[in-house]
Design an enzyme around this catalytic site. Structure first.
Site, short mmCIF file in Angstrom:
data_model
loop_
_atom_site.label_atom_id
_atom_site.label_comp_id
_atom_site.label_asym_id
_atom_site.label_seq_id
_atom_site.Cartn_x
_atom_site.Cartn_y
_atom_site.Cartn_z
N GLY A 70 -13.54 23.14 28.41
CA GLY A 70 -13.50 24.62 29.27
C GLY A 70 -14.81 24.84 29.85
O GLY A 70 -15.42 24.21 30.36
N GLU A 91 -4.72 44.05 30.53
CA GLU A 91 -4.30 43.24 31.89
C GLU A 91 -2.60 42.87 31.85
O GLU A 91 -2.06 43.22 32.80
CB GLU A 91 -5.02 42.11 32.04
CG GLU A 91 -6.43 42.26 32.42
CD GLU A 91 -7.44 41.22 32.35
OE1 GLU A 91 -8.67 41.49 32.62
OE2 GLU A 91 -7.15 40.15 31.89
N GLN A 95 -18.80 33.71 30.80
CA GLN A 95 -20.37 33.68 31.29
C GLN A 95 -20.86 33.30 29.99
O GLN A 95 -22.05 32.45 30.28
CB GLN A 95 -20.76 34.91 31.71
CG GLN A 95 -20.81 35.08 33.36
CD GLN A 95 -21.40 34.01 34.12
OE1 GLN A 95 -22.42 33.46 33.56
NE2 GLN A 95 -20.93 33.53 35.04
#
Ligand SMILES: Cc1cc2nc3c(=O)[nH]c(=O)nc-3n(C[C@H](O)[C@H](O)[C@H](O)COP(=O)(O)OP(=O)(O)OC[C@H]3O[C@@H](n4cnc5c(N)ncnc54)[C@H](O)[C@@H]3O)c2cc1C
Length: 441
Positions: A21, A179, A325
């Site tokens: 990932g 979303e 991040q």
């Protein structure tokens, strides 16, 4: 499997990374020029850009647009070997990993970056009725259910039942829930317009149910209010402060009422990869491993945790957010510290540089919080768009996504409206919805 390296390499230290990932990939890259052998093990052959999974789930993008083979991404890294395998157990005293099929892989230093998945808070029986969104397969299953709901409603002759089939409930008002809700509203109100004869897709009800007092709790109130207004404009009903207490076949219970809903989607709660718990060290309720300041595991200085699996309090006293991040920065630091450990050098404390927080609501609106700057509406969306294309791995993906978004922006179309996953020549299986109250409008 032969996990032994050729004799010429036996003196070269071996760092194993579990997980390809965001954290695992950045850990691997940080070791590109180091005099070590690196093995990256993942149970999937591909890396998924999870922030755009909801676009696959809502027929905006294809799986290949947001995922790339791990081998291809890291093809230029000469000291690295990629292994497609599931790690089933870690044996720290023996410094070995046990893989599926009974194979064993030895390491000198280990980076565990296996992430988290969704949690149903102990109600595993809800999973089949309300799929969550974590993998490409999850996204395709959601796409199948959403598109099928409109088809089933078209075939239905009973008006009340038609409306039930056109009721979508999304559980969880974090960025993923918001979303999904925004994109679903656009499918119903724009993309499917004028294509059906017996139903008006625009009459679909989309309910976003959040147990906490507010959606998008990690954002300041001014941006939350902006997100609520954007959802309202899209016709999404936001229900805050009401926990879902049951998910039945065709219905959801929250706030003491039972609401008939053809499709329920899960965007609440996370649980860590079981490998963390299997290490036998301190974990939190979600199973995240409490790490030392240098990201090593207490009692196991040669094992480091990176990404969402790490429970780390950053310098401001807040827990690290489960975002890409943070995973990337953790991956880099874990790799550098693993190297330092092997060289007998002191390791360094992890310091998080917070780049800000983003969430998008439909095709024209997003919220962005950088601390010193807050954006909402169209400027926020442009920023979101740029960032998501910029961070996609691979030239092909970037060009393809840009083109698809440009087309769907201009035409309101969702280009990947394919119902897949039906077995053989089976017709879509009608999922019976239990009688419940009509959804609040
Ligand atoms: C739907 C969704 C939307 C998101 N949106 C955003 C966003 O907009 N912005 C943002 O910053 N963040 C977002 N995130 C969060 C972000 O994607 C995560 O923080 C990030 O992926 C964590 O990286 P990771 O490397 O720790 O774990 P992951 O990216 O989850 O990778 C873990 C890897 O480990 C592998 N693995 C797991 N167990 C094993 C095993 N036993 N053996 C071998 N391999 C194994 C998996 O196959 C996977 O490849 C989103 C997440 C989701 C699910």
């Amino acid at each position: 499997m032969n996990s032994e390296p050729p004799p010429s390499e036996t003196k070269v230290p071996h760092i194993v990374i579990i997980g390809g990932g965001f954290a695992g990939l950045d850990a691997a890259r940080a070791l590109a020029r180091a005099p070590v052998r690196v093995t990256l093990v993942d149970r999937h052959n591909h890396h998924v850009f999870q922030p755009l999974l909801y676009q696959v789930a809502t027929a905006g993008l294809s799986p290949g647009d947001i995922a790339s083979p791990i081998r291809w991404i890291l093809r230029k890294q000469e000291n690295l070997h990629v292994l497609l395998a599931r790690v089933e157990r870690i044996d720290p005293p023996a410094r070995q990993l046990h893989l599926d099929g009974g194979d064993v892989l030895a390491y000198d230093a280990l980076i565990v970056a296996t992430g988290v998945t969704h949690s149903y808070f102990g109600r595993q029986d809800w999973e089949s009725r309300a799929p969550g969104l974590k993998t490409l397969d999850d996204a395709l299953e959601i796409r199948r259910r959403v598109l099928l709901a409109f088809e089933l409603a078209e075939r239905e002759t009973d008006r009340a039942r038609q409306q039930d089939l056109l009721t979508f409930v999304i559980v969880g008002g974090g960025p993923t829930g918001v979303e999904l809700a925004g994109a679903l509203a656009e499918i119903a109100r724009q993309a499917l317009k004028e294509e059906f004869d017996n139903i008006d897709p625009a009459s679909a009800r989309i309910l976003l149910v959040e147990a906490g007092p507010s959606i998008l709790t990690t954002f300041p109130e001014s941006l939350r209010a902006s997100a609520r207004r954007a959802l309202d404009r899209l016709g999404v009903t936001v229900i805050e402060g009401q926990a879902v207490t049951a998910i039945e076949e065709g219905a959801v219970v929250f706030g003491g009422q039972r609401v008939a809903a053809g499709t329920v989607l899960w965007a609440a709660g996370v649980q860590a990869s079981p490998l963390g718990r299997l290490l036998g060290v301190e974990v939190d309720r979600a199973g995240r491993v409490a790490v030392n300041p240098d990201l090593s595991v207490p009692g196991h200085p040669e094992i480091f945790i990176a990404g969402d699996l790490a429970l780390f309090t950053h310098q401001t006293g807040k827990p690290l957010p489960g975002v890409a991040q943070a995973a990337k920065q953790l991956g880099k630091r874990a790799a550098r510290n693993a190297l330092r450990r092997l060289r007998g050098e002191p390791t360094e404390t992890f310091r998080y540089i917070d780049p800000g927080n983003l969430a998008t609501i439909g095709r024209n609106s997003a919220i962005a919080d950088f601390g010193w700057l807050r954006l909402s509406g169209y400027p926020g969306w442009l920023f979101w768009l740029f960032l998501h294309i910029f961070f996609l791995i691979g030239f092909r993906n970037r060009v393809s996504v840009m083109l698809q978004w440009a087309v769907s922006y201009l035409t309101y179309q969702r280009s990947v409206r394919l119902i897949t996953g039906l077995r053989g020549d089976a017709a879509p299986i009608e999922r019976a919805s239990a009688p419940g109250q009509r959804a609040p409008s």
